[in-house]
Write a protein that holds these residues in place. Structure first.
Motif, PDB file in Angstrom:
ATOM      1  N   HIS A  58       1.018  11.163   0.532  1.00 55.46           N
ATOM      2  CA  HIS A  58       1.643   9.891   0.169  1.00 55.46           C
ATOM      3  C   HIS A  58       3.159  10.069   0.124  1.00 55.46           C
ATOM      4  N   ILE A 343       9.466   0.780   2.633  1.00 56.67           N
ATOM      5  CA  ILE A 343       8.754   0.954   3.901  1.00 56.67           C
ATOM      6  C   ILE A 343       7.247   1.020   3.662  1.00 56.67           C
ATOM      7  N   THR A 344       6.857   1.713   2.585  1.00 59.99           N
ATOM      8  CA  THR A 344       5.435   1.834   2.259  1.00 59.99           C
ATOM      9  C   THR A 344       4.822   0.476   1.969  1.00 59.99           C
ATOM     10  N   TYR A 346       5.196  -2.210   3.468  1.00 60.65           N
ATOM     11  CA  TYR A 346       4.797  -2.848   4.721  1.00 60.65           C
ATOM     12  C   TYR A 346       3.644  -2.106   5.401  1.00 60.65           C
ATOM     13  N   LYS A 347       3.321  -0.919   4.899  1.00 61.37           N
ATOM     14  CA  LYS A 347       2.238  -0.125   5.485  1.00 61.37           C
ATOM     15  C   LYS A 347       0.925  -0.263   4.727  1.00 61.37           C
ATOM     16  N   ASP A 349      -2.453  -1.748   3.878  1.00 63.40           N
ATOM     17  CA  ASP A 349      -3.421  -2.477   4.706  1.00 63.40           C
ATOM     18  C   ASP A 349      -3.686  -3.840   4.086  1.00 63.40           C
ATOM     19  N   SER A 359       1.548  -5.869  -1.723  1.00 58.70           N
ATOM     20  CA  SER A 359       2.672  -5.620  -0.828  1.00 58.70           C
ATOM     21  C   SER A 359       3.876  -6.473  -1.227  1.00 58.70           C
ATOM     22  N   TYR A 399      -1.662   1.811  -1.004  1.00 63.71           N
ATOM     23  CA  TYR A 399      -1.416   2.407   0.308  1.00 63.71           C
ATOM     24  C   TYR A 399      -2.349   3.609   0.482  1.00 63.71           C
ATOM     25  N   PRO A 401      -3.069   6.580   3.036  1.00 67.14           N
ATOM     26  CA  PRO A 401      -2.732   7.336   4.252  1.00 67.14           C
ATOM     27  C   PRO A 401      -3.994   7.668   5.026  1.00 67.14           C
ATOM     28  N   ARG A 402      -3.878   7.674   6.334  1.00 70.28           N
ATOM     29  CA  ARG A 402      -5.031   7.987   7.185  1.00 70.28           C
ATOM     30  C   ARG A 402      -5.542   9.405   6.948  1.00 70.28           C
TER      31      ARG A 402
END
Length: 404
Positions: A58, A343-344, A346-347, A349, A359, A399, A401-402
């Motif tokens: 993260h 930035i996070t 906007y990432k 989902d 968000s 958020y 992360p993949r």
């Protein structure tokens, strides 16, 4: 047995995080107890490999840890006594709340409950503030308006962010009744900020957040709403009786009428803080003077010139304070800290339920702390700093992360 212990511990941590969100609006002791217990239980909860994997993947969590570690590193060359260095470093321990909350808040239901817990606390504050104004609740007038639990600065900062959240909740409601309930509450919050509690930082934030909300929600179509706000504010400020002054209108007057040998004004003091902070920055522009050094270095300046204040623990500006203590690299890292969170946002989902709200809420929170830090050292301050780190941890946990 170990798995059961870890599961129970993590459930307790989730409840403590929710209570911490509620405690933001309450007296400081509630937050100290809730997050104190949170840190202790997190440290003994086990399941560390999974927690550290979430944190490691993260970027916002890593940036929070990096900023905290830099404050620790800069202790070693500070001009302040060691007791002061350690005290000031520990003031920023709240930065670790962000990765810790991210590591345990994985279920959307609890994330939603945590955010509503914060709003519940703020609605309680709003209700009591209006009762004070109406004379139905005990109130001691000290010239700061009808604040509740916190001082006027923290009260209005928290209320401004609450107004922003309530406006966005109104937008996403499908029921007209619920929509108008949130709109009505947001209007009451706005009036409370502008006319019942005279904290200028919150008043500025309310206007900035409203403009941002309109722009992000309607784009160019929002101009009419901004004009409506301006007209409403003007009419109420002219005709509303028995309300504290709208202190934004006093800033220019305070600066223009300030004289060195007279009683200092709030704006006059801040200008002096900023000017002397820049003098200190010029002495150590690259590496800074070290964690906790500002108070000591400022006293040396005060002894050489006729300053309004001799004891100044911080310059009432988080960016100037960070540059003076940590140097230009520290300032860059602080800006990167906020940029990473932005930035996070906007990432996240946003296809999942409620994630779009998180968000939007995260961007509003970042604007709140960033703009507020131009006039106060908010990350340093206990109440405002914990407010940001706890709520940011809750929102950033959305958020995924993949790599996880």
């Amino acid at each position: 047995m170990t798995n059961r212990y870890s599961a129970t511990s993590e459930q307790i941590l989730v409840y403590l995080a929710i209570f911490a969100c509620l405690s933001i609006a309450l007296p400081t002791a509630f937050m100290s107890i809730s997050m104190g217990l949170f840190v202790i239980i997190w440290a003994v909860s086990g399941n560390y490999s999974e927690k550290f994997q979430i944190i490691r993947n993260h970027p916002a969590a890593l940036m929070s840890i990096a900023l905290f570690c830099l404050y620790g590193l800069c202790m070693f060359y500070s001009s302040a006594p060691w007791s002061t260095r350690l005290t000031w470093w520990m003031k920023y321990h709240k930065l670790l709340y962000i990765p810790m909350i991210i590591s345990i808040l994985s279920i959307e239901k609890y994330r939603r409950i945590a955010l509503y817990a914060f709003l519940t606390g703020m609605l309680l504050v709003l209700f009591i503030s209006y009762l004070k104004w109406m004379g139905l609740f005990p109130h001691k007038d000290i010239g700061q308006g009808y604040f509740v639990f916190k001082g006027r600065i923290a009260h209005n900062i928290f209320m401004a962010f609450s107004m922003y959240l309530m406006l966005h909740l109104a937008v996403i409601q499908r029921s007209n009744i619920k929509r108008w309930v949130w709109i009505s509450l947001s209007i009451l919050a706005s009036l409370n900020i502008l006319f019942l509690v005279n904290g200028r930082t919150g008043q500025i934030l309310m206007l900035v957040l409203f403009i941002w909300f309109c722009w992000e929600t309607w784009g160019m179509k929002s101009i009419k709403w901004l004009i409506a706000l301006l007209l409403m504010t003007t009419v109420i400020s002219v005709y509303a009786p028995n309300t504290p002054n709208f202190r934004l209108t006093e800033i220019k007057q305070e600066i223009d009428t300030h004289k060195p040998n007279e009683a200092p004004t709030s704006s006059g003091e801040r200008l002096e803080f900023y000017k002397n902070a820049l003098i200190l920055i010029k002495q150590h522009p690259v590496l800074g003077a070290g964690t906790g050094s500002f108070e000591h270095e400022y006293r040396l300046i005060a002894e050489k010139q006729n300053t309004l204040s001799t004891y100044v623990p911080n310059p009432h500006n988080e960016f100037l304070l960070t540059w003076q203590e940590l140097g230009i690299f520290g300032l860059i890292l602080l800006l990167a800290f906020f940029a990473t969170h932005w930035i996070t946002s906007y990432k996240i989902d946003r296809s999942q339920l409620n994630n779009e709200h998180y968000s939007y809420a995260l961007r509003g929170l970042i604007i709140t702390i960033f703009v507020g830090s131009l006039f106060n050292s908010l990350l340093l301050d206990a109440g405002e700093g914990k407010f940001y780190c706890v709520i940011a941890g809750v929102l950033l946990s959305a958020y995924k992360p993949r790599k996880n």
